[in-house]
Structures are given as structure tokens and as C-alpha cells.
Design an enzyme around this catalytic site. Structure first.
Site, PDB file in Angstrom:
ATOM      1  N   LYS A 274       0.834  -1.201   0.000  1.00  0.00           N
ATOM      2  CA  LYS A 274       0.000   0.000   0.000  1.00  0.00           C
ATOM      3  C   LYS A 274       0.871   1.254   0.000  1.00  0.00           C
ATOM      4  CE  LYS A 274      -3.213   2.626   2.827  1.00  0.00           C
ATOM      5  NZ  LYS A 274      -4.057   2.697   4.005  1.00  0.00           N
ATOM      6  N   GLU A 280      10.797  -4.879   3.958  1.00  0.00           N
ATOM      7  CA  GLU A 280      10.848  -6.290   3.560  1.00  0.00           C
ATOM      8  C   GLU A 280      10.415  -6.466   2.109  1.00  0.00           C
ATOM      9  OE1 GLU A 280       9.449  -4.983   6.225  1.00  0.00           O
ATOM     10  OE2 GLU A 280       9.373  -6.369   7.927  1.00  0.00           O
ATOM     11  N   GLY A 335      -4.673  -1.326   5.276  1.00  0.00           N
ATOM     12  CA  GLY A 335      -3.938  -2.498   4.793  1.00  0.00           C
ATOM     13  C   GLY A 335      -4.604  -3.808   5.183  1.00  0.00           C
ATOM     14  N   ARG A 336      -5.026  -3.919   6.442  1.00  0.00           N
ATOM     15  CA  ARG A 336      -5.604  -5.199   6.898  1.00  0.00           C
ATOM     16  C   ARG A 336      -7.040  -5.389   6.446  1.00  0.00           C
ATOM     17  NH1 ARG A 336      -3.963  -1.645  10.520  1.00  0.00           N
ATOM     18  NH2 ARG A 336      -5.454  -0.589  11.870  1.00  0.00           N
ATOM     19  N   GLU A 421      -3.892  -5.544  15.278  1.00  0.00           N
ATOM     20  CA  GLU A 421      -3.366  -4.274  14.749  1.00  0.00           C
ATOM     21  C   GLU A 421      -4.446  -3.205  14.791  1.00  0.00           C
ATOM     22  OE1 GLU A 421      -0.081  -3.214  11.423  1.00  0.00           O
ATOM     23  OE2 GLU A 421      -1.946  -3.964  10.568  1.00  0.00           O
ATOM     24  N   HIS A 452      -5.632 -32.143  19.581  1.00  0.00           N
ATOM     25  CA  HIS A 452      -4.565 -33.013  20.081  1.00  0.00           C
ATOM     26  C   HIS A 452      -3.368 -32.179  20.518  1.00  0.00           C
ATOM     27  CE1 HIS A 452      -6.848 -36.461  18.602  1.00  0.00           C
ATOM     28  NE2 HIS A 452      -7.179 -35.652  17.613  1.00  0.00           N
ATOM     29  N   LYS A 584      10.112  -0.354  13.096  1.00  0.00           N
ATOM     30  CA  LYS A 584      10.652  -0.160  11.745  1.00  0.00           C
ATOM     31  C   LYS A 584      11.783   0.864  11.789  1.00  0.00           C
ATOM     32  CE  LYS A 584       6.312  -0.702   9.163  1.00  0.00           C
ATOM     33  NZ  LYS A 584       5.409  -0.051   8.221  1.00  0.00           N
TER      34      LYS A 584
HETATM   35  O1  F6P Z   1       3.862  -2.585   9.564  1.00  0.00           O
HETATM   36  C1  F6P Z   1       2.481  -2.676   9.558  1.00  0.00           C
HETATM   37  C2  F6P Z   1       1.909  -2.421   8.211  1.00  0.00           C
HETATM   38  O2  F6P Z   1       1.905  -1.065   7.965  1.00  0.00           O
HETATM   39  C3  F6P Z   1       0.520  -2.993   8.077  1.00  0.00           C
HETATM   40  O3  F6P Z   1      -0.450  -2.154   8.553  1.00  0.00           O
HETATM   41  C4  F6P Z   1       0.447  -3.268   6.624  1.00  0.00           C
HETATM   42  O4  F6P Z   1      -0.561  -4.168   6.307  1.00  0.00           O
HETATM   43  C5  F6P Z   1       1.838  -3.806   6.358  1.00  0.00           C
HETATM   44  O5  F6P Z   1       2.677  -3.058   7.195  1.00  0.00           O
HETATM   45  C6  F6P Z   1       2.301  -3.716   4.928  1.00  0.00           C
HETATM   46  O6  F6P Z   1       2.318  -2.385   4.508  1.00  0.00           O
HETATM   47  P1  F6P Z   1       2.404  -2.033   2.973  1.00  0.00           P
HETATM   48  O7  F6P Z   1       1.238  -2.643   2.294  1.00  0.00           O
HETATM   49  O8  F6P Z   1       2.368  -0.529   2.935  1.00  0.00           O
HETATM   50  O9  F6P Z   1       3.700  -2.567   2.418  1.00  0.00           O
END
Ligand code: F6P
Length: 620
Positions: A274, A280, A335-336, A421, A452, A584
Site C-alpha cells: 500500500k 521487507e 492495509g488489513r 493491529e 490433540h 521499523k
Molecule cells: O507494519 C504494519 C503495516 O503497515 C501494516 O499495517 C500493513 O498491512 C503492512 O505493514 C504492509 O504495509 P504495505 O502494504 O504498505 O507494504
């Protein structure tokens, strides 16, 4: 640089970091008062007439008085219990009766719904008001699944008590700033459909002419968990040529293991972010790019192997993507909550646009229910109320989710991000500390495997953890029941899929009953105390009429609305996530110290700088 032996590691460990100061603009946003739902622009005080506090205190008192209540006793004393605590919504059936919640407690909770203004907040969300106060944005994931032309909204326009038609909030024209949201959503969906069908029918090929066989979604958090859950849940509908993979962790081993399964000539990477600023995702996207080039994809053919999904179109362009391979969505989608946006592209590629439409339609049916059903019959609101109540009756409890379906194996991970979150907050919307617990830890695994494992603690542990059983009932029917097996049949013999489905369902129901009823020790049994199960342990059961795109859509929308309803009841902002920023920022400061020469490394600095995902020259 190795942990312990590495001087830089020790330096990084021993150094004290001051938390990055909150910037002035963030402070300003924090101070900002939220907008009165339904009355944009008017500041609102936290609880002007004390109505919320009075309703909250009444709920707290009742909950404290119910800590020792027997659930099974409630079925005797409340003849209407099943009517009040079971509800059908968008094809799902919820049984919330197995909780230490008497009808009088439910009445107190429903008064809290009113006092917290939940219906007004819900309507404000559908109307596109800036209900995400700290970021000054609407939360319009519901607009992404609104029917546009291809779906007929079978429920028709809502009608108010006076039978006067009123504009249907779910389909009425919607603008954010000057942008016509309905048109934006429609355009992106049309582009996604055209692209997905081209990949699926083989018209879209890799640079060397090979049809695409493998799709790698490069994204994390909300840009990963929803698509991964949906692709797993609907794998049986997958295109026979296409395999979908998810690369989220920056762990180099994750990519190396995945790359071994792939052929660069037939791999398509979807870079999903987003913000287009996530470390990452940036590093993984660069790794995939290098691998494609090393694998013989020419630089001028990379555009056949990369597409971007983002709310930061400028960032994606800077990465080298052209507009026809960028699928945008608005920053008004959290995002979520973004599975329904272009973030769902891997799902559409896997199951096809028709099935993706059905996923959206299922979620929309739940939106319709959430918007129209009165609170006492409203499934997401009731689910939220039970969750809130359980947090007060069982202080410090966590929430367990057990899907009785391996296809839903990633439901707990998706729900964990959604709930924790969204609602893992310690101040209310006005920045005041809250005096109650929010967002219980949420975790789980599919049944029956979980039975189990951690179910021992659910039955006999000292702590109580309310659990949701999520059970798809197969549309093929349950076939021969376990009890009808030939007498003396070997327990591990293959008794056929329909019969195993019956066993699965029977186990889910049995666990809910066992948790509630418990087991008394047999008189004189020396192992009595060990065998005894105290029972009286809470659970919800959610039945799906088969696991289909539509029922999955309805299920996920149910939990989304549960989550935001809890946020409104707790008076917090469920749509921001300031807490994740700190880690971060510190990672970006620590990383250079871990480099062997102790100096900031240019490459890692660039990638981890948490700046835009934009290598110096990436011409696709
Ligand atoms: O670090 C949390 C977050 O901002 C989430 O809210 C989001 O879903 C995820 O990182 C990934 O963010 P992006 O889609 O901006 O890469």
C-alpha cells in the site's frame, strides 16, 4: 557478523536507542478530534453527557457479577436463549449461546451499543466520513465490494421505519475529495479482470514467450495475509496451470527456498505494498528482480514478469513500473482491510474473475446485514459484544479461533492482524488512556489437529480462553455418519470423504459441548481430579454453508465488522497503527551497525531506509 562473537552485534545490543521523537505533524494528528459521525466537521467531546460511561459501568458491574455463572444453567432459566443468541447472516449461522452471558447482560451491552453511537459510526463509515481520526481518512473497504453493474443488489434499497425510501448508503454515490469512489473501484476491477483473464488463458506470457505458471505475491501484513488466506481457502477452484506463492519475510532463506521451485521464464511477481515503502517488500522485490535477470529474462522484458499493487502510484512508477502494470487502490483502504482491493489480484488470478466477484458479493451481503439489521439481531455487533463481555468476565483471557477446515488454516493469522493491529491501542480517539483492556491476543489452529494439542489447556487449564469454532458444512453432504460404520471396522481404515466430513463436524460440535458441560469425576475414581473437566468454558460456533467464495467473503466481512464495532465500543481508532512504526525506525538505525565493517552499508541503507521502494535504475 555472528551473534555473540561479532563486536558489531555487541555494539548493537549494548547501545541505547532513544525512541524517535513523534513529529509535530503526528502530534497534531493525535490532538485532532474525530468527526461526529453523520455530522462531518463538528468536533465531538469524548462523552458529552456521560452516557457512554454510565452504560460501560453497568456492563462492567454485570460482567463482574457473572463470573461464576454456569452457562448450562442459563439454558434452563432462559427459554428464549437460543432465539436471542443464534442469528443467521448472509448465509452464515452463528450460535453465541455458550457464553457466561445472560439475557440481562445482553440488554446492558445493547445499551452500550447505543451509548457508544455504534449505528452512527457504522453509517458514517458507509457514507465515507473521515472516521480514521488520527490519519484524517475514511475507511472505505466496504465500497470495494459494492455491486457495480455486474452484480444486482438483490436486497434492494433500504427503507426506514416510516416506509419512506432513503438513499441506500451502500450504493449511493460516494466521493473522497473530488474522486468518485464508485468509478475508481469499477475501473480498477475491470483492469484486474482483463489482466487476470489474459494470464489465465495464456495470452499474457513471459518475456521469452512462455505462459505464466507461477505467481509470487511479494508483500507483507495486509498485503499478504488476506490473499494468502483466500488462495488457500479456495485452492480447489485454482487454475490448473497456475501456482500461487507468497514471499513476505525478509529472511533470505524464505526466498531461496521458494526460488528453487520456480522457473524465471514463467514466473510473474506481484509487488503488493500500500505504502510502497515497506523494507521487507522492497528487499524481496529487488531479490526477485535480480533472480529474473540472472535467470535469462532480458532487462527490457522485465515488465512481462512484474506488476505492482499500491496506493502509492508515484512510488511504483519510480520503481520502473508503467501505468498499465500498476493496479492502484486508495489510501482510504486500510492495509488489513484490503483483500477486496487490487491486493486481491493473486486471488483473482487463481480463481478467476467470476469467483472473485462472488467473494465480493458474499462480503457485500454481510455489509448489507451489518448496515440494516437491528443491533439485537446484527451478527457482527453481537459477536463484538460477546468478545467485549468475555474480556470483562475472564480478565486477561485470549481469543482462540479454530477453523474446522484445513483450507482455512491461515484464518487465525489473518484475524490476528485484523484484530490486534486494529484494536491494540491504549488511548482512546482523543488520546486519553483507556481504563480497560483492548484487543485480547488472538491465536489458533485448525481442528481437529488443535484438539490433540492446545485444547488440553482449554478444557483443564487454569486460564479461560473463549474460542470461535468456524465450521464449513460441505455442500456434498455429510454422507455416512461415523456411528454407521460397520461394526469392528479398523479405526484408521479409509472410510470415505463424506464420512470424514461428518466426523469433522461432529468433533467441532462435541468440543463446544465438552467445553461447556465438562465432566464430573466418577465416584471413588482415584484419578477423579485429573479426569474432571470443570466445563463452563465459553465458545461461539459459526457454521458456513460450504466453503465457497461467497461464504468466505461473508465470513471475513463478519470479522471485519466485529473488529471495528469493538473499536467503537472501546472508543479507539481501529484504522491506524502508529505502534508498528517504532520497530521499523529502530531496525533502520540498527542495521548499519550489524554490517561487518560497522559502517552503514550503502546497499542495505538504501533498501532499509524505509524510503520509497525505488532502486536507482530499474527500467522494466
Ligand atoms: O507494519 C504494519 C503495516 O503497515 C501494516 O499495517 C500493513 O498491512 C503492512 O505493514 C504492509 O504495509 P504495505 O502494504 O504498505 O507494504
Amino acid at each position: 557478523c555472528r551473534p555473540r562473537s561479532c563486536p558489531n552485534w555487541r555494539a548493537a545490543r549494548s547501545r541505547r536507542y532513544t525512541s524517535p521523537a513523534t513529529s509535530e505533524s503526528e502530534r497534531t494528528l493525535k490532538r485532532r478530534q474525530e468527526t461526529e459521525p453523520g455530522n462531518p466537521g463538528q468536533p465531538r467531546s469524548p462523552d458529552p453527557d456521560g452516557a457512554w460511561q454510565a452504560a460501560w459501568t453497568a456492563v462492567e458491574r454485570q460482567a463482574a457479577a457473572c463470573r461464576a455463572l454456569r452457562i448450562d444453567g442459563l439454558f434452563d432459566s432462559e427459554p428464549e436463549r437460543l432465539d436471542r443468541f443464534c442469528v443467521e447472516a448472509a448465509g452464515l449461522w452463528l450460535d453465541l449461546s455458550r457464553n457466561r452471558l445472560p439475557e440481562s447482560g445482553l440488554d446492558a451491552l445493547l445499551a452500550l451499543v447505543d451509548a457508544a453511537g455504534v449505528p452512527a459510526w457504522r453509517d458514517a463509515m458507509f457514507a465515507g466520513h473521515a472516521i480514521n481520526g488520527t490519519e484524517g481518512r475514511p475507511a472505505l473497504h466496504v465500497a470495494l465490494r459494492c455491486p457495480h453493474g455486474r452484480h444486482r443488489d438483490v436486497a434492494g434499497p433500504a427503507v426506514d421505519a416510516g416506509t419512506q425510501p432513503r438513499p441506500d448508503p451502500l450504493t449511493a454515490p460516494l466521493k473522497v475529495g473530488d474522486e468518485d469512489i464508485r468509478a475508481v473501484v469499477r475501473n480498477t476491477l475491470d483492469r484486474m479482470r482483463a489482466f487476470a483473464e489474459a494470464v489465465r488463458d495464456g495470452a499474457w506470457r513471459g518475456a521469452t514467450g512462455r505462459p505464466i505458471t507461477d505467481i509470487v505475491n511479494v508483500g507483507i501484513g495486509g498485503s499478504h495475509l488476506g490473499p494468502e488466506l483466500a488462495c488457500g481457502a479456495l485452492a480447489s477452484l485454482g487454475h490448473p496451470r497456475l501456482r500461487t506463492h507468497f514471499l513476505s519475510n525478509v529472511d533470505p532463506d524464505a526466498w531461496q527456498r521458494l526460488a528453487r521451485e520456480l522457473d524465471p521464464a514463467s514466473t510473474l511477481a506481484i509487488v503488493a505494498s500500500k505504502s510502497w515503502r515497506t523494507q521487507e517488500t522492497a528487499m524481496n522485490a529487488l531479490a526477485v528482480r535480480e533472480w529474473l535477470l540472472a535467470g535469462g529474462v532480458p532487462e527490457d522484458g522485465l515488465h512481462r514478469h512484474f506488476v505492482g499493487v499500491t496506493a502509492n502510484v508515484a512510488g511504483a512508477r519510480a520503481f520502473g513500473l508503467s501505468d498499465d502494470t500498476i493496479f492502484p487502490f486508495g489510501d482510504w483502504v486500510g492495509g488489513r482491510y484490503s483483500l477486496w482491493s487490487a491486493i486481491g489480484l493473486p486471488v483473482m488470478l487463481q480463481i478467476g474473475s467470476g469467483a472473485f466477484d462472488a467473494l465480493l458479493a458474499g462480503a457485500h451481503a454481510m455489509d448489507r446485514h451489518f448496515a440494516d439489521a437491528p443491533p439485537a439481531r446484527n451478527a457482527p455487533i453481537l459477536l463484538a459484544l460477546v468478545s467485549l463481555w468475555n474480556g470483562l468476565v475472564h480478565p486477561g483471557c485470549t481469543e482462540v479461533i479454530a477453523p474446522y477446515s484445513d483450507a482455512l488454516a491461515r484464518l487465525p493469522a489473518w484475524l490476528q492482524q485484523l484484530q490486534m493491529e486494529s484494536n491494540g491501542k491504549r488511548v482512546d480517539r482523543h488520546g486519553n488512556p483507556v481504563a480497560y483492556d483492548t484487543a485480547p491476543a488472538c491465536w489458533g489452529e485448525p481442528g481437529t489437529g488443535a484438539q490433540h494439542s492446545f485444547f488440553q489447556a482449554l478444557h483443564q487449564g487454569t486460564r479461560i480462553h473463549p474460542i470461535d469454532f468456524v465450521v464449513p458444512v460441505p455442500d456434498a453432504g455429510l454422507g455416512k455418519a461415523a456411528s454407521e460404520r460397520p461394526e469392528g471396522g479398523a479405526p484408521l481404515a479409509d472410510s470415505g470423504a463424506p464420512s470424514r466430513a461428518a466426523t469433522l463436524l461432529a468433533n467441532a460440535i462435541a468440543q463446544a459441548e465438552a467445553l461447556m458441560r465438562g465432566r464430573e469425576p466418577a465416584p471413588g475414581d482415584p484419578l477423579g481430579p485429573h479426569r474432571e473437566c470443570p466445563g463452563n468454558r465459553p465458545s461461539n460456533t459459526i457454521l458456513l454453508d460450504a466453503l465457497t467464495p461467497a461464504s468466505l467473503g461473508a465470513l471475513l466481512a463478519l470479522y471485519e465488522h466485529k473488529t471495528v464495532t469493538l473499536g467503537w465500543l472501546w472508543r479507539i481508532d481501529s484504522f491506524d497503527q502508529w505502534g508498528v512504526e517504532l520497530g521499523k525506525t529502530l531496525a533502520a538505525r540498527i542495521e548499519p551497525l550489524l554490517a561487518d565493517d560497522g559502517a552503514p552499508d550503502a546497499a542495505s541503507e538504501g533498501a532499509s531506509g524505509v524510503a520509497a521502494l525505488s532502486p536507482p535504475s530499474l527500467a522494466l
